[in-house]
Write a protein that holds these residues in place. Structure first.
Motif, PDB file in Angstrom:
ATOM      1  N   ALA A  81       0.714  -1.282   0.011  1.00  0.00           N
ATOM      2  CA  ALA A  81      -0.111   0.005  -0.059  1.00  0.00           C
ATOM      3  C   ALA A  81       0.870   1.331  -0.020  1.00  0.00           C
ATOM      4  CB  ALA A  81      -0.961   0.036   1.289  1.00  0.00           C
ATOM      5  N   ALA A  82       1.679   1.323  -1.188  1.00  0.00           N
ATOM      6  CA  ALA A  82       2.629   2.314  -1.030  1.00  0.00           C
ATOM      7  C   ALA A  82       2.072   3.670  -1.911  1.00  0.00           C
ATOM      8  CB  ALA A  82       3.944   1.985  -1.719  1.00  0.00           C
ATOM      9  N   GLY A  83       0.799   3.715  -2.253  1.00  0.00           N
ATOM     10  CA  GLY A  83       0.167   4.755  -3.199  1.00  0.00           C
ATOM     11  C   GLY A  83       0.924   5.068  -4.235  1.00  0.00           C
ATOM     12  N   SER A  84       1.241   6.200  -4.424  1.00  0.00           N
ATOM     13  CA  SER A  84       2.281   6.738  -5.765  1.00  0.00           C
ATOM     14  C   SER A  84       3.455   6.702  -5.521  1.00  0.00           C
ATOM     15  CB  SER A  84       1.639   7.981  -6.261  1.00  0.00           C
ATOM     16  OG  SER A  84       2.002   8.810  -5.157  1.00  0.00           O
ATOM     17  N   ARG A  85       4.092   6.285  -4.476  1.00  0.00           N
ATOM     18  CA  ARG A  85       5.321   6.037  -4.079  1.00  0.00           C
ATOM     19  C   ARG A  85       5.974   4.687  -4.621  1.00  0.00           C
ATOM     20  NH1 ARG A  85       6.597   5.472   1.486  1.00  0.00           N
ATOM     21  NH2 ARG A  85       8.125   3.860   1.022  1.00  0.00           N
ATOM     22  N   VAL A  86       7.230   5.058  -4.924  1.00  0.00           N
ATOM     23  CA  VAL A  86       7.868   3.625  -5.934  1.00  0.00           C
ATOM     24  C   VAL A  86       8.451   3.002  -4.618  1.00  0.00           C
ATOM     25  CG1 VAL A  86       9.553   3.062  -7.361  1.00  0.00           C
ATOM     26  CG2 VAL A  86       8.345   5.074  -7.877  1.00  0.00           C
ATOM     27  N   VAL A  87       8.358   1.676  -4.564  1.00  0.00           N
ATOM     28  CA  VAL A  87       8.796   0.878  -3.520  1.00  0.00           C
ATOM     29  C   VAL A  87       9.195  -0.473  -4.415  1.00  0.00           C
ATOM     30  CG1 VAL A  87       7.965   1.809  -1.541  1.00  0.00           C
ATOM     31  CG2 VAL A  87       6.957  -0.099  -2.446  1.00  0.00           C
ATOM     32  N   PHE A  88       9.996  -1.561  -3.978  1.00  0.00           N
ATOM     33  CA  PHE A  88       9.973  -2.594  -4.422  1.00  0.00           C
ATOM     34  C   PHE A  88       8.644  -3.210  -4.978  1.00  0.00           C
ATOM     35  CE2 PHE A  88       9.891  -7.391  -4.528  1.00  0.00           C
ATOM     36  CZ  PHE A  88      11.013  -7.633  -5.143  1.00  0.00           C
ATOM     37  N   GLY A  89       8.794  -3.988  -6.168  1.00  0.00           N
ATOM     38  CA  GLY A  89       7.590  -4.544  -6.672  1.00  0.00           C
ATOM     39  C   GLY A  89       6.590  -3.368  -7.630  1.00  0.00           C
ATOM     40  N   ALA A 127      16.598   1.621 -10.746  1.00  0.00           N
ATOM     41  CA  ALA A 127      15.827   1.243  -9.781  1.00  0.00           C
ATOM     42  C   ALA A 127      16.252   2.004  -8.395  1.00  0.00           C
ATOM     43  CB  ALA A 127      15.914  -0.173  -9.263  1.00  0.00           C
ATOM     44  N   ARG A 128      17.508   2.079  -8.174  1.00  0.00           N
ATOM     45  CA  ARG A 128      18.096   2.633  -7.003  1.00  0.00           C
ATOM     46  C   ARG A 128      17.529   4.350  -7.147  1.00  0.00           C
ATOM     47  NH1 ARG A 128      22.955  -0.341  -7.307  1.00  0.00           N
ATOM     48  NH2 ARG A 128      23.990   2.155  -8.077  1.00  0.00           N
ATOM     49  N   ALA A 129      17.727   4.850  -8.446  1.00  0.00           N
ATOM     50  CA  ALA A 129      17.190   6.393  -8.542  1.00  0.00           C
ATOM     51  C   ALA A 129      15.782   6.460  -8.398  1.00  0.00           C
ATOM     52  CB  ALA A 129      17.580   6.556  -9.716  1.00  0.00           C
ATOM     53  N   LEU A 130      14.958   5.379  -8.696  1.00  0.00           N
ATOM     54  CA  LEU A 130      13.295   5.544  -8.699  1.00  0.00           C
ATOM     55  C   LEU A 130      12.832   5.280  -7.200  1.00  0.00           C
ATOM     56  CD1 LEU A 130      12.528   3.407 -11.627  1.00  0.00           C
ATOM     57  CD2 LEU A 130      11.729   5.728 -11.323  1.00  0.00           C
ATOM     58  N   ILE A 131      13.386   4.508  -6.321  1.00  0.00           N
ATOM     59  CA  ILE A 131      13.030   4.095  -4.996  1.00  0.00           C
ATOM     60  C   ILE A 131      12.892   5.292  -4.223  1.00  0.00           C
ATOM     61  CG2 ILE A 131      13.428   2.823  -2.714  1.00  0.00           C
ATOM     62  CD1 ILE A 131      12.906   0.785  -5.161  1.00  0.00           C
ATOM     63  N   GLY A 132      11.689   5.503  -3.671  1.00  0.00           N
ATOM     64  CA  GLY A 132      11.178   6.531  -2.859  1.00  0.00           C
ATOM     65  C   GLY A 132      10.679   7.878  -3.603  1.00  0.00           C
ATOM     66  N   LYS A 133      10.661   7.772  -4.948  1.00  0.00           N
ATOM     67  CA  LYS A 133      10.332   8.921  -5.556  1.00  0.00           C
ATOM     68  C   LYS A 133       8.414   8.791  -5.770  1.00  0.00           C
ATOM     69  CE  LYS A 133      14.073  10.883  -7.146  1.00  0.00           C
ATOM     70  NZ  LYS A 133      15.210  10.114  -6.151  1.00  0.00           N
ATOM     71  N   SER A 134       7.950   9.673  -6.259  1.00  0.00           N
ATOM     72  CA  SER A 134       6.607   9.619  -6.571  1.00  0.00           C
ATOM     73  C   SER A 134       6.016   9.905  -7.801  1.00  0.00           C
ATOM     74  CB  SER A 134       5.774  10.408  -5.459  1.00  0.00           C
ATOM     75  OG  SER A 134       5.846  10.050  -4.213  1.00  0.00           O
ATOM     76  N   GLU A 135       4.662   9.541  -8.387  1.00  0.00           N
ATOM     77  CA  GLU A 135       4.363  10.005  -9.641  1.00  0.00           C
ATOM     78  C   GLU A 135       4.311  11.418  -9.730  1.00  0.00           C
ATOM     79  OE1 GLU A 135      -0.062   9.728 -11.798  1.00  0.00           O
ATOM     80  OE2 GLU A 135       0.659   8.015 -10.372  1.00  0.00           O
ATOM     81  N   GLY A 136       4.917  11.962 -10.778  1.00  0.00           N
ATOM     82  CA  GLY A 136       5.157  13.450 -11.037  1.00  0.00           C
ATOM     83  C   GLY A 136       6.433  13.694 -11.062  1.00  0.00           C
ATOM     84  N   ASP A 137       7.329  13.126 -10.197  1.00  0.00           N
ATOM     85  CA  ASP A 137       8.633  13.492  -9.865  1.00  0.00           C
ATOM     86  C   ASP A 137       9.525  13.045 -11.258  1.00  0.00           C
ATOM     87  OD1 ASP A 137       8.043  14.083  -7.321  1.00  0.00           O
ATOM     88  OD2 ASP A 137       8.844  12.110  -6.379  1.00  0.00           O
ATOM     89  N   SER A 138      10.593  13.987 -11.297  1.00  0.00           N
ATOM     90  CA  SER A 138      11.628  13.691 -12.332  1.00  0.00           C
ATOM     91  C   SER A 138      12.855  13.224 -11.475  1.00  0.00           C
ATOM     92  CB  SER A 138      11.946  15.099 -12.999  1.00  0.00           C
ATOM     93  OG  SER A 138      10.832  15.574 -13.872  1.00  0.00           O
ATOM     94  N   PHE A 139      13.745  12.564 -12.227  1.00  0.00           N
ATOM     95  CA  PHE A 139      14.893  12.010 -11.710  1.00  0.00           C
ATOM     96  C   PHE A 139      15.906  11.858 -12.598  1.00  0.00           C
ATOM     97  CE2 PHE A 139      12.783   8.227 -12.905  1.00  0.00           C
ATOM     98  CZ  PHE A 139      13.983   7.323 -13.233  1.00  0.00           C
ATOM     99  N   GLU A 140      17.255  11.756 -12.381  1.00  0.00           N
ATOM    100  CA  GLU A 140      18.115  11.276 -13.237  1.00  0.00           C
ATOM    101  C   GLU A 140      19.011  10.152 -12.620  1.00  0.00           C
ATOM    102  OE1 GLU A 140      21.670  14.643 -13.072  1.00  0.00           O
ATOM    103  OE2 GLU A 140      20.089  15.197 -14.039  1.00  0.00           O
ATOM    104  N   PHE A 141      19.725   9.633 -13.775  1.00  0.00           N
ATOM    105  CA  PHE A 141      20.792   8.455 -13.234  1.00  0.00           C
ATOM    106  C   PHE A 141      21.855   8.305 -14.262  1.00  0.00           C
ATOM    107  CE2 PHE A 141      18.054   6.165 -15.902  1.00  0.00           C
ATOM    108  CZ  PHE A 141      18.866   4.794 -16.344  1.00  0.00           C
ATOM    109  N   SER A 142      22.864   7.730 -13.824  1.00  0.00           N
ATOM    110  CA  SER A 142      24.148   7.655 -14.861  1.00  0.00           C
ATOM    111  C   SER A 142      23.922   6.319 -15.561  1.00  0.00           C
ATOM    112  CB  SER A 142      25.193   7.663 -14.049  1.00  0.00           C
ATOM    113  OG  SER A 142      25.455   8.886 -13.719  1.00  0.00           O
ATOM    114  N   ALA A 143      23.670   6.304 -16.754  1.00  0.00           N
ATOM    115  CA  ALA A 143      23.371   5.073 -17.555  1.00  0.00           C
ATOM    116  C   ALA A 143      24.815   5.081 -18.312  1.00  0.00           C
ATOM    117  CB  ALA A 143      22.552   5.275 -18.660  1.00  0.00           C
ATOM    118  N   PRO A 144      25.043   3.679 -18.797  1.00  0.00           N
ATOM    119  CA  PRO A 144      26.421   3.552 -19.653  1.00  0.00           C
ATOM    120  C   PRO A 144      26.791   4.576 -20.649  1.00  0.00           C
ATOM    121  CG  PRO A 144      25.373   1.452 -19.420  1.00  0.00           C
ATOM    122  CD  PRO A 144      24.227   2.435 -18.832  1.00  0.00           C
TER     123      PRO A 144
END
Length: 158
Positions: A81-89, A127-144
């Motif tokens: 029941a995490a709502g719009s927050r990103v967690v495992f699964g 996934a590590r960059a996504l965890i804890g974020k919510s719908e509508g959030d922007s994020f960035e991560f280092s890809a190859p």
């Protein structure tokens, strides 16, 4: 000993593979070995050696799956029941902020990750960059191939 997280569907998929290996593939390869043995000299019997190699692969995979499943912690994503927050699964809809391309991933355990099926490991950089974020959030991560920027357009648990 730490327990590796795995989704219920991932656990069922691995258990299905294990059952197929035990009930179908193993008996088939045992029969193939018996048939190859009947052909005589085992030193130069390519069918026999190929069947033994296949048997070794199957037995190794069975042992690996049994070990993985015995230490896995099955998590029923539908009960989170995490709502719009990103967690495992979570199944997360993303939009690339540079190209506008949309993509969907589910965050799963390391044991069941498969990028072709859009299942990303919880330990992966995205996934590590996504965890804890919510719908509508922007994020960035280092890809190859450089830094990627995404907006989270949807989060669901099913």
């Amino acid at each position: 000993m730490s327990r590796a997280p795995i989704t219920k569907s991932g656990s069922e998929r691995l258990r299905g593979e294990l059952e197929k290996l035990k009930s179908s593939d193993r008996p088939h390869i045992i029969a193939a070995i018996a048939e190859a043995r009947a052909h005589g000299d085992l030193k130069e019997n390519a069918e026999y050696h190929a069947a033994r190699e296949q048997q070794s692969f199957i037995e190794g995979r069975i042992a690996a799956l049994e070990a993985l499943l015995s230490t896995a912690e099955v998590i029923d994503v539908s009960r989170l029941a995490a709502g719009s927050r990103v967690v495992f699964g979570a199944t997360v809809d993303l939009e690339d902020e540079d190209s506008g391309e949309a993509v969907t991933y589910q965050i799963v355990g390391d044991l069941e990750a498969d990028i072709k099926m859009r299942l990303i490991a919880v330990s992966s950089p995205i996934a590590r960059a996504l965890i804890g974020k919510s719908e509508g959030d922007s994020f960035e991560f280092s890809a190859p191939n450089g830094v990627k920027r995404y907006e989270i357009t949807g989060v669901r648990y099913a």
